[in-house]
Design an enzyme around this catalytic site. Structure first.
Site, PDB file in Angstrom:
ATOM      1  N   SER A  44       0.816  -1.221   0.000  1.00 38.31           N
ATOM      2  CA  SER A  44       0.000   0.000   0.000  1.00 38.31           C
ATOM      3  C   SER A  44       0.844   1.264   0.000  1.00 38.31           C
ATOM      4  O   SER A  44       2.055   1.235   0.239  1.00 38.31           O
ATOM      5  CB  SER A  44      -0.933   0.040   1.219  1.00 38.31           C
ATOM      6  OG  SER A  44      -0.270   0.609   2.339  1.00 38.31           O
ATOM      7  N   VAL A  45       0.141   2.368  -0.237  1.00 42.03           N
ATOM      8  CA  VAL A  45       0.754   3.703  -0.214  1.00 42.03           C
ATOM      9  C   VAL A  45       1.405   4.002   1.143  1.00 42.03           C
ATOM     10  O   VAL A  45       2.320   4.815   1.251  1.00 42.03           O
ATOM     11  CB  VAL A  45      -0.324   4.774  -0.577  1.00 42.03           C
ATOM     12  CG1 VAL A  45      -1.405   4.851   0.497  1.00 42.03           C
ATOM     13  CG2 VAL A  45       0.299   6.145  -0.813  1.00 42.03           C
ATOM     14  N   LYS A  46       0.931   3.303   2.192  1.00 43.81           N
ATOM     15  CA  LYS A  46       1.448   3.604   3.536  1.00 43.81           C
ATOM     16  C   LYS A  46       2.870   3.105   3.764  1.00 43.81           C
ATOM     17  O   LYS A  46       3.498   3.469   4.742  1.00 43.81           O
ATOM     18  CB  LYS A  46       0.506   3.062   4.618  1.00 43.81           C
ATOM     19  CG  LYS A  46      -0.881   3.651   4.604  1.00 43.81           C
ATOM     20  CD  LYS A  46      -0.948   5.170   4.650  1.00 43.81           C
ATOM     21  CE  LYS A  46      -0.494   5.780   5.931  1.00 43.81           C
ATOM     22  NZ  LYS A  46      -1.088   7.121   6.183  1.00 43.81           N
ATOM     23  N   ASP A  47       3.397   2.297   2.862  1.00 45.20           N
ATOM     24  CA  ASP A  47       4.817   1.931   2.975  1.00 45.20           C
ATOM     25  C   ASP A  47       5.682   3.190   2.925  1.00 45.20           C
ATOM     26  O   ASP A  47       6.712   3.281   3.590  1.00 45.20           O
ATOM     27  CB  ASP A  47       5.235   1.005   1.822  1.00 45.20           C
ATOM     28  CG  ASP A  47       4.657  -0.399   1.955  1.00 45.20           C
ATOM     29  OD1 ASP A  47       3.940  -0.666   2.939  1.00 45.20           O
ATOM     30  OD2 ASP A  47       4.930  -1.220   1.059  1.00 45.20           O
ATOM     31  N   ALA A  50       5.484   4.923   6.287  1.00 43.64           N
ATOM     32  CA  ALA A  50       6.218   4.147   7.294  1.00 43.64           C
ATOM     33  C   ALA A  50       7.713   4.413   7.173  1.00 43.64           C
ATOM     34  O   ALA A  50       8.404   4.689   8.170  1.00 43.64           O
ATOM     35  CB  ALA A  50       5.927   2.655   7.109  1.00 43.64           C
TER      36      ALA A  50
END
Ligand code: PMP
Length: 343
Positions: A44-47, A50
């Site tokens: 996901s884009v949240k990598d 993070a």
């Protein structure tokens, strides 16, 4: 996506392709381009967030070898943080509301996070999972609270990576950028970069019902947060530090029925198996294209894949109970209904 050898998990985050959505592009006379964030190594884009949060903490001396990353999250951020932390030799503790699905908790545990479920509580209460995470990090030696909503290292990584990638991939010809808001990191960082390159680029917030970002960007208040949405990972009710200062020109509210028809269209006709927030984003992109006329290059984010939503988005019983059984709208119908939003 680069095909050369990359040095580990962290260096394979980002540099995702832009996918031209053929049918919607042809139907609007524009290029509707989806940034394939579901191809990030954690899915996901949240990598990106993070990596940004962890590397910023390292640079500021807040996270040292053997340290622990703590976050309150129910979704993709927990996965991204856990995998980045594994790759860099940190521990992860994820505080999660205990009404979240069993699959989510199991998945985080399988990836190596220590998961601490807490009873659900609203943001204003001390028992809220974010506040529990903050206190936990304070009390644990060597722990760092990632704080994705209000730590602007989140928006900054989009300013440094997502924005420049989109600029380069479109040869500087992008005319619109569209994204929904969870923390606000993606829309803020990417929009700021693109506006600096070319102030004429139109930046757009696509909002689900039940959130108040549409109200914030169109009226300057948070009063309208009515309705509800099945979209996960988005839907914000306050001006987080990552929302603050986002240059937004237009905002649209997208109904769940349109989200569903678009997600099923993208699967059926484009072979793209995408999560709920992608339906909101693509609806916003099509609306921006229709509002501006032919010849635009509209970029949006394909945040994650549908694998994490099988029990809802692709479950006939669940869809029926929520009155969201796909009706397989034609492209014309999708365009017609999209044109109506924001009116
Ligand atoms: N879509 C999904 C599936 C997400 O998990 C998130 C992040 N919560 C977003 C969209 C929104 O991204 P951001 O937090 O950068 O606003």
């Amino acid at each position: 996506m680069t095909t050369s050898i990359q040095d580990g998990f962290c260096r394979t985050i980002g540099n995702t392709p832009l996918i031209r959505l053929k049918h919607l592009s042809e139907a609007t006379g524009c290029d509707i381009l989806g940034k394939a964030e579901f191809l990030n190594p954690g899915g996901s884009v949240k990598d990106r967030a993070a990596l940004g949060l962890i590397e910023d903490a390292e640079a500021r001396g807040l996270l040292k070898p053997g340290g622990t990353v703590v976050e309150g999250t129910a979704g993709n951020t927990g996965i991204g943080l856990t995998l980045v932390a594994n790759a860099k030799g940190y521990k992860t503790i994820i505080v999660i509301p205990d009404n979240q699905s069993r699959e989510k908790i199991d998945l985080l545990r399988a990836m190596g996070a220590e998961v601490r479920p807490v009873p659900p509580a609203p943001y204003r209460e001390e028992g809220n999972y974010n506040k529990v995470a903050a206190r936990l990090a304070e009390s644990l030696p060597g722990a760092f609270w990632a704080n994705q909503f209000d730590n602007t290292a989140n928006a900054d990584i989009h300013y440094r990576t997502t924005g420049p990638e989109i600029w380069a991939q479109t040869g500087g010809e992008v005319t619109h950028f569209v994204a929904a808001i969870g923390t606000g990191g993606t829309l803020n960082g990417t929009s700021r970069f693109l506006k600096e390159k070319n102030p004429a680029i139109t930046t757009v917030c696509a909002d689900p019902y039940g959130a108040s970002m549409w109200s914030w960007f169109t009226r300057g208040d948070l009063e309208i947060d009515d309705g509800d949405s099945i979209a996960e990972g988005i839907g914000q009710g306050r001006v987080t530090k990552n929302v603050e200062g986002t240059p937004v020109d237009e905002a649209y509210r997208v109904p769940d029925r349109l989200l569903i028809e678009i997600v099923y269209h993208l699967l059926r006709d484009e072979g793209l198996f995408l999560g709920t927030s992608c339906g909101i984003n693509v609806a916003g992109a099509v609306k921006a294209a229709l509002a501006a006329g032919k010849g635009q290059k509209v970029v949006t984010i394909l945040c994650d894949g549908a694998q994490r939503y099988l029990s809802r988005l692709f479950n006939e019983d669940w869809l029926r109970e929520n009155d969201l059984t796909p009706q397989n709208w034609s492209l014309d119908r999708i365009l017609e209904e999209t044109d109506k939003i924001g009116k």
